[in-house]
Design an enzyme around this catalytic site. Structure first.
Site, PDB file in Angstrom:
ATOM      1  N   ARG A   1       0.821  -1.228   0.000  1.00 31.41           N
ATOM      2  CA  ARG A   1       0.000   0.000   0.000  1.00 31.41           C
ATOM      3  C   ARG A   1       0.852   1.275   0.000  1.00 31.41           C
ATOM      4  O   ARG A   1       0.391   2.340   0.392  1.00 31.41           O
ATOM      5  CB  ARG A   1      -0.993   0.016   1.170  1.00 31.41           C
TER       6      ARG A   1
ATOM      7  N   HIS B   1       8.269  10.559 -27.376  1.00 35.03           N
ATOM      8  CA  HIS B   1       7.293  11.377 -26.646  1.00 35.03           C
ATOM      9  C   HIS B   1       7.613  12.866 -26.761  1.00 35.03           C
ATOM     10  O   HIS B   1       6.730  13.681 -27.050  1.00 35.03           O
ATOM     11  CB  HIS B   1       7.251  10.957 -25.182  1.00 35.03           C
TER      12      HIS B   1
ATOM     13  N   HIS C   1       0.385  18.202 -25.394  1.00 33.32           N
ATOM     14  CA  HIS C   1       0.225  16.773 -25.160  1.00 33.32           C
ATOM     15  C   HIS C   1      -1.027  16.179 -25.821  1.00 33.32           C
ATOM     16  O   HIS C   1      -1.011  15.016 -26.215  1.00 33.32           O
ATOM     17  CB  HIS C   1       0.206  16.488 -23.651  1.00 33.32           C
TER      18      HIS C   1
ATOM     19  N   LYS D   1       3.456  11.929 -10.845  1.00 31.43           N
ATOM     20  CA  LYS D   1       2.593  11.190 -11.760  1.00 31.43           C
ATOM     21  C   LYS D   1       3.301   9.896 -12.162  1.00 31.43           C
ATOM     22  O   LYS D   1       4.416   9.931 -12.686  1.00 31.43           O
ATOM     23  CB  LYS D   1       2.282  12.009 -13.008  1.00 31.43           C
TER      24      LYS D   1
ATOM     25  N   ASN E   1       0.257  20.174 -19.688  1.00 34.00           N
ATOM     26  CA  ASN E   1      -0.073  19.318 -20.827  1.00 34.00           C
ATOM     27  C   ASN E   1      -0.050  20.073 -22.156  1.00 34.00           C
ATOM     28  O   ASN E   1      -0.538  19.556 -23.166  1.00 34.00           O
ATOM     29  CB  ASN E   1      -1.449  18.675 -20.621  1.00 34.00           C
TER      30      ASN E   1
ATOM     31  N   ARG F   1      -2.360  22.607 -12.933  1.00 31.25           N
ATOM     32  CA  ARG F   1      -1.396  21.601 -13.362  1.00 31.25           C
ATOM     33  C   ARG F   1      -1.676  21.133 -14.787  1.00 31.25           C
ATOM     34  O   ARG F   1      -0.762  20.683 -15.486  1.00 31.25           O
ATOM     35  CB  ARG F   1      -1.392  20.414 -12.400  1.00 31.25           C
TER      36      ARG F   1
ATOM     37  N   GLU G   1      -3.994  17.850 -10.094  1.00 31.04           N
ATOM     38  CA  GLU G   1      -4.646  18.380 -11.294  1.00 31.04           C
ATOM     39  C   GLU G   1      -6.148  18.562 -11.078  1.00 31.04           C
ATOM     40  O   GLU G   1      -6.969  18.185 -11.917  1.00 31.04           O
ATOM     41  CB  GLU G   1      -4.382  17.455 -12.491  1.00 31.04           C
TER      42      GLU G   1
ATOM     43  N   GLU H   1      10.415  19.607 -23.828  1.00 29.83           N
ATOM     44  CA  GLU H   1       9.758  19.895 -22.553  1.00 29.83           C
ATOM     45  C   GLU H   1      10.315  21.164 -21.913  1.00 29.83           C
ATOM     46  O   GLU H   1       9.608  21.879 -21.207  1.00 29.83           O
ATOM     47  CB  GLU H   1       9.906  18.710 -21.602  1.00 29.83           C
TER      48      GLU H   1
ATOM     49  N   HIS I   1      -0.073  13.282 -28.009  1.00 28.53           N
ATOM     50  CA  HIS I   1      -0.447  11.906 -27.698  1.00 28.53           C
ATOM     51  C   HIS I   1      -1.216  11.265 -28.845  1.00 28.53           C
ATOM     52  O   HIS I   1      -1.078  10.060 -29.108  1.00 28.53           O
ATOM     53  CB  HIS I   1      -1.279  11.858 -26.421  1.00 28.53           C
TER      54      HIS I   1
ATOM     55  N   LYS J   1       7.952  23.618 -12.814  1.00 32.88           N
ATOM     56  CA  LYS J   1       7.061  22.493 -12.532  1.00 32.88           C
ATOM     57  C   LYS J   1       6.781  22.381 -11.041  1.00 32.88           C
ATOM     58  O   LYS J   1       5.650  22.092 -10.632  1.00 32.88           O
ATOM     59  CB  LYS J   1       7.646  21.183 -13.049  1.00 32.88           C
TER      60      LYS J   1
END
Length: 373
Positions: free
Chosen positions: A124, A270, A252, A146, A249, A245, A240, A188, A256, A230
């Site tokens: 956990r 990427h 993105h 993330k 993106n 946040r 987010e 980035e 993507h 960041k």
């Protein structure tokens, strides 16, 4: 060395940016290594990172009598799978990992994502330390918590928010990167200027070639500035939920979709997808009358000068706008009402969340892009 704090309630941590940090890992990360007296320190690494940096890390730990238990991951997005996650979790459980232990992730974003997600669910939740060895990982994926794997439905659709306890961004590691990987990571860096720091974008227009040439001072400034940007956003909106946040993106949603169309393969890395996605976001913002054509051209020029793809036609895709928008419908940012938010620009350094985008218009825009360029 630059030290950038990521300020989160009850679980703040630091990002160290500088040269020689892997050689000095026993000092930098002592608090997370000391509990392993009598046991091996678990390090997850891709084969490229192990080849180039494994000996440096092992030598640092051996100086204080520590050994490493290595878990090797094949380079590439294929490792971020259900099977890859299960194998790593089983290995960690076999080592007898406890909640108080830390696992070290040595490599790029794939290793960091996979390791972080595994650590979020083992017992956990146990700790992990990021040792990012690519520019993209240093300025983006290693910071902010993330973690995710890919599924047949799309990229990063299964994961968790799980913050690292420390990030060591060793700039020396970037000297071993292939040029293409370095440029992909630089996308980035440009993103942080485009979304929220016009002065940084101006600086990159002048000094981007110095950053890509790995000149010490420009490189540290670019990485530290990106990480600090960041860190500020993550501290304000960790999960987010407020929309702040989501600005990270930028590029993105378009990117993507292009990655999906190329099968999440080496055909389009990427960072390359993000770069082309930023060009498309800027041009689409100009189409909506929100930024000038000149600003959109500046974004395109910065991407192009960095040796990154700036036109869809360069990818040689045999698809239309409808096919790309179909990929977007699997985007994890899609809200309950069926609306897909886009990150667009009101100017360089001023990104915003647009919730009124007509996907039919996006189809027409993408078709026009492929015909015009």
């Amino acid at each position: 060395m630059a030290v950038i704090p990521v300020e989160l309630a009850g679980r703040s941590y630091e990002v160290h940016v500088g040269k020689g940090l892997l050689d000095d890992a026993i000092v930098q990360a002592r608090d997370f290594i000391e509990p392993y007296h009598g046991r091996k320190v678990p390090v997850v690494a891709d084969r490229n990172a192990l080849k180039h940096h494994g000996e440096r890390l092992a030598h640092s730990l051996a100086a204080d009598g520590f050994e490493i238990a290595w878990y090797l991951v094949e380079p590439g997005e294929a490792a971020k799978s259900w099977a890859g996650l299960q194998d790593l979790v089983d290995w960690l459980l076999g080592l007898g990992i406890t909640r108080g232990d830390h696992v070290f992730a040595l490599g790029g974003g794939v290793v960091g994502d996979l390791t972080g997600f595994a650590c979020s669910i083992v017992k956990r939740g146990c700790g992990f330390v990021q040792l990012p060895t690519t520019l993209l990982a240093q300025v983006d994926s290693s910071v902010g918590g993330k973690t995710a794997i890919n599924t047949s439905a799309g990229k990063n659709l299964v994961g968790a928010f799980h913050q690292p306890s420390l990030v060591l961004a060793d700039l020396d590691a970037l000297a071993t990167l292939p040029e293409r990987e370095m440029r992909a990571g630089y996308a980035e860096v440009l993103k942080y200027g485009a979304l929220g720091d016009a002065a940084f974008f101006d600086w990159l227009e002048e000094h981007g070639s110095n950053v890509l040439a790995l000149e010490d001072a420009p490189l540290e400034h670019a990485v530290a500035t990106s990480v600090a940007a960041k860190a500020r956003i993550v501290a304000e909106d960790e999960r987010e939920t407020t929309g702040t946040r989501a600005l990270l993106n930028l590029g993105h949603t378009f990117g993507h979709a292009l990655e999906a169309e190329t099968g999440f393969s080496d055909r389009l890395l990427h960072g390359e997808g993000v770069a082309l996605g930023m060009v498309l976001a800027a041009r689409y913002s100009a189409r909506r009358g929100e930024i000038s054509e000149d600003d959109a051209a500046r974004v395109t020029s910065a991407i192009d000068k960095a040796g990154l793809p700036a036109e869809i036609a360069a990818l040689g895709l045999e698809c239309d706008g409808s096919a790309l928008v179909a990929h977007m419908l699997h985007d994890k940012k899609m809200d309950a009402g069926g609306t897909l938010p886009f990150i667009l620009l009101r100017g360089i350094g001023e990104a915003y969340l647009a919730k009124d985008v007509d996907l039919a218009d996006v189809v027409a825009f993408l078709d026009a892009q492929q015909q015009a360029h």
